[in-house]
Design an enzyme around this catalytic site. Structure first.
Site, PDB file in Angstrom:
ATOM      1  N   ARG A 186      90.666 -24.885  47.811  1.00 13.99           N
ATOM      2  CA  ARG A 186      89.377 -25.537  48.047  1.00 13.99           C
ATOM      3  C   ARG A 186      88.302 -24.576  48.560  1.00 13.99           C
ATOM      4  O   ARG A 186      87.183 -24.532  48.031  1.00 13.99           O
ATOM      5  CB  ARG A 186      89.538 -26.670  49.087  1.00 13.99           C
ATOM      6  CG  ARG A 186      90.126 -27.936  48.563  1.00 13.99           C
ATOM      7  CD  ARG A 186      90.997 -28.585  49.628  1.00 13.99           C
ATOM      8  NE  ARG A 186      92.186 -27.758  49.791  1.00 13.99           N
ATOM      9  CZ  ARG A 186      93.287 -27.926  49.068  1.00 13.99           C
ATOM     10  NH1 ARG A 186      93.370 -28.932  48.263  1.00 13.99           N
ATOM     11  NH2 ARG A 186      94.327 -27.113  49.176  1.00 13.99           N
ATOM     12  N   THR A 187      88.614 -23.827  49.595  1.00  6.67           N
ATOM     13  CA  THR A 187      87.581 -23.018  50.252  1.00  6.67           C
ATOM     14  C   THR A 187      87.070 -21.923  49.316  1.00  6.67           C
ATOM     15  O   THR A 187      85.868 -21.731  49.161  1.00  6.67           O
ATOM     16  CB  THR A 187      88.137 -22.402  51.553  1.00  6.67           C
ATOM     17  OG1 THR A 187      88.787 -23.435  52.293  1.00  6.67           O
ATOM     18  CG2 THR A 187      87.033 -21.797  52.399  1.00  6.67           C
ATOM     19  N   LYS A 206      97.723  -0.211  48.603  1.00  8.01           N
ATOM     20  CA  LYS A 206      98.025   1.230  48.723  1.00  8.01           C
ATOM     21  C   LYS A 206      97.784   1.709  50.145  1.00  8.01           C
ATOM     22  O   LYS A 206      97.734   2.911  50.407  1.00  8.01           O
ATOM     23  CB  LYS A 206      97.140   2.035  47.766  1.00  8.01           C
ATOM     24  CG  LYS A 206      97.335   1.688  46.308  1.00  8.01           C
ATOM     25  CD  LYS A 206      96.369   2.522  45.467  1.00  8.01           C
ATOM     26  CE  LYS A 206      96.275   2.003  44.048  1.00  8.01           C
ATOM     27  NZ  LYS A 206      95.136   2.592  43.341  1.00  8.01           N
ATOM     28  N   ARG A 223      88.653 -14.828  54.429  1.00 12.45           N
ATOM     29  CA  ARG A 223      89.808 -15.561  54.955  1.00 12.45           C
ATOM     30  C   ARG A 223      90.901 -14.558  55.253  1.00 12.45           C
ATOM     31  O   ARG A 223      91.185 -13.673  54.433  1.00 12.45           O
ATOM     32  CB  ARG A 223      90.323 -16.593  53.952  1.00 12.45           C
ATOM     33  CG  ARG A 223      91.678 -17.161  54.390  1.00 12.45           C
ATOM     34  CD  ARG A 223      92.096 -18.359  53.630  1.00 12.45           C
ATOM     35  NE  ARG A 223      91.275 -19.513  53.975  1.00 12.45           N
ATOM     36  CZ  ARG A 223      91.552 -20.763  53.593  1.00 12.45           C
ATOM     37  NH1 ARG A 223      92.630 -20.992  52.869  1.00 12.45           N
ATOM     38  NH2 ARG A 223      90.773 -21.755  53.928  1.00 12.45           N
ATOM     39  N   HIS A 251      87.914 -22.350  61.454  1.00 17.98           N
ATOM     40  CA  HIS A 251      87.577 -22.581  60.037  1.00 17.98           C
ATOM     41  C   HIS A 251      86.263 -23.372  60.066  1.00 17.98           C
ATOM     42  O   HIS A 251      86.230 -24.570  59.783  1.00 17.98           O
ATOM     43  CB  HIS A 251      88.718 -23.348  59.364  1.00 17.98           C
ATOM     44  CG  HIS A 251      88.653 -23.381  57.869  1.00 17.98           C
ATOM     45  ND1 HIS A 251      87.559 -22.968  57.136  1.00 17.98           N
ATOM     46  CD2 HIS A 251      89.574 -23.806  56.958  1.00 17.98           C
ATOM     47  CE1 HIS A 251      87.817 -23.123  55.845  1.00 17.98           C
ATOM     48  NE2 HIS A 251      89.027 -23.628  55.711  1.00 17.98           N
TER      49      HIS A 251
HETATM   50  N1   CP Z   1      91.026 -26.857  53.609  1.00  7.93           N
HETATM   51  C1   CP Z   1      91.301 -25.622  53.184  1.00  7.93           C
HETATM   52  O1   CP Z   1      91.008 -24.612  53.833  1.00  7.93           O
HETATM   53  O2   CP Z   1      91.947 -25.591  51.979  1.00  7.93           O
HETATM   54  P1   CP Z   1      92.321 -24.256  51.199  1.00  7.93           P
HETATM   55  O3   CP Z   1      93.398 -23.571  51.981  1.00  7.93           O
HETATM   56  O4   CP Z   1      92.786 -24.707  49.826  1.00  7.93           O
HETATM   57  O5   CP Z   1      91.094 -23.404  51.111  1.00  7.93           O
END
Ligand code: CP
Length: 319
Positions: free
Chosen positions: A67-68, A95, A117, A147
């Site tokens: 999603r993100t 590497k 992320r 998040h």
């Molecule tokens: N909610 C969320 O962070 O989903 P993803 O891990 O799919 O990005």
């Protein structure tokens, strides 16, 4: 005077978006309002505005995401940015290149924004500290820490369906201990002024001294869900668990899995949310996940507008 905050520039404007903690309420509300203004763009035949034309956004996902990552890519493209999805598994990271060297090299390619992320808490903060002053960093989830865009799309969803924050009882259920989403939600819900935030979980799935975050603690679903307006379910984040937290997933489902019967303790117009990915039959029953109270898919859709809002505000395009 704004409280010192590494995300804000000297004028008190958002420069990076790293955490919801300590953010002023007016900034959170501004993001929600700008997101609302972008919703119609996502329904047009030509779903584009030129606000980030000429800007280059790098998606740096060192940890899995559906999603993100995709909604950030869609959001950046709808703002007319050039978007580069760096494939970490085939990058020079394998590497032995360090995180900061990778970022320095991408900066040399005239990056304007990094969406990061990482499994390590603090990685986006480290990048923000070392990035050139014109570069904006967005935290797309760091370890069990934060998040913030997920929390903001969740706040957007709550406001969309409930029209307000004041007076709401919000229950967050499940693996709060390992959840960056729950931490960011709790900060945002407190700032936005809901009536009560309840966390419902076994002791093993709650952070130490969780009450200090401004929540009420429940271990019993019927008591914790009583008259709730909003229920947010969390999956068991096994990738961050060190050791055994639970007898079994089945045992967890029996006690804390959200079924129609358990949900009946909440208000009749309750909304059920989940950041995803959902694990059916572990934290949520399919009858609830796919039922009338569920707003899990609208959350995903709102995520595009919220991420467009964050990117346009950081770059000064949405005042
Ligand atoms: N909610 C969320 O962070 O989903 P993803 O891990 O799919 O990005």
């Amino acid at each position: 005077m704004r409280k010192m905050n590494p995300q804000l520039d000297r004028h008190g404007h958002l420069h990076h978006f790293l955490t919801t903690e300590y953010l002023p309420k007016d900034i959170l509300l501004h993001i929600l309002n700008v997101a609302e203004s972008f919703l119609p763009v996502n329904k047009r035949e030509v779903k584009k505005v030129p606000l980030l034309r000429g800007k280059t956004v790098f998606n740096l996902f060192f940890e899995a995401s559906t999603r993100t990552r995709t909604t950030f890519e869609i959001a950046a493209k709808r703002l007319s940015a050039d978007v580069i999805n760096v494939n970490i598994s085939t990058s020079a990271q394998v590497k032995g290149e360090s995180l900061l060297d990778t970022v320095s090299n991408l900066s040399a390619m005239h990056a304007d924004m990094f969406v990061v992320r990482h499994a390590e808490s603090g990685a986006p903060f480290l990048i923000a500290k070392h990035a050139a002053p014109h570069i904006h960093v967005i935290n797309a989830g760091d370890g069990s820490h934060a998040h913030p865009t997920q929390a903001l799309l969740d706040m957007y969803t709550i406001r969309h369906f409930k029209k307000k924050f004041e007076g709401l009882q919000v229950a967050i259920v499940g693996d709060v201990k390992n959840s960056r989403v729950a931490r960011s939600q709790i900060h945002a819900l407190n700032i936005l002024g809901v009536n009560e935030i309840r966390v419902i979980a076994p002791k093993t799935l709650l952070p130490i001294a969780v009450e200090k975050l401004g929540v009420s603690v429940y271990h019993d679903m019927e008591q914790g869900l009583k008259d709730a307006d909003v229920v947010i379910m969390l999956r068991l984040q096994k990738e961050r668990m060190k050791g055994i937290y639970l007898p079994s997933s089945q045992e967890f489902y029996n006690t804390y899995g959200l079924t129609p019967s358990k949900l009946s303790a909440a208000k009749s117009d309750v909304i059920v949310m989940h950041p995803g990915p959902i694990n059916r039959g572990v934290e949520i029953d399919s009858f609830v996940a796919d039922g009338n109270s569920s707003v899990i898919l609208p959350q995903v859709t709102f995520g595009i507008a919220v991420r467009m809002a964050v990117m346009s505000i950081l770059t000064g395009q949405s005042k």
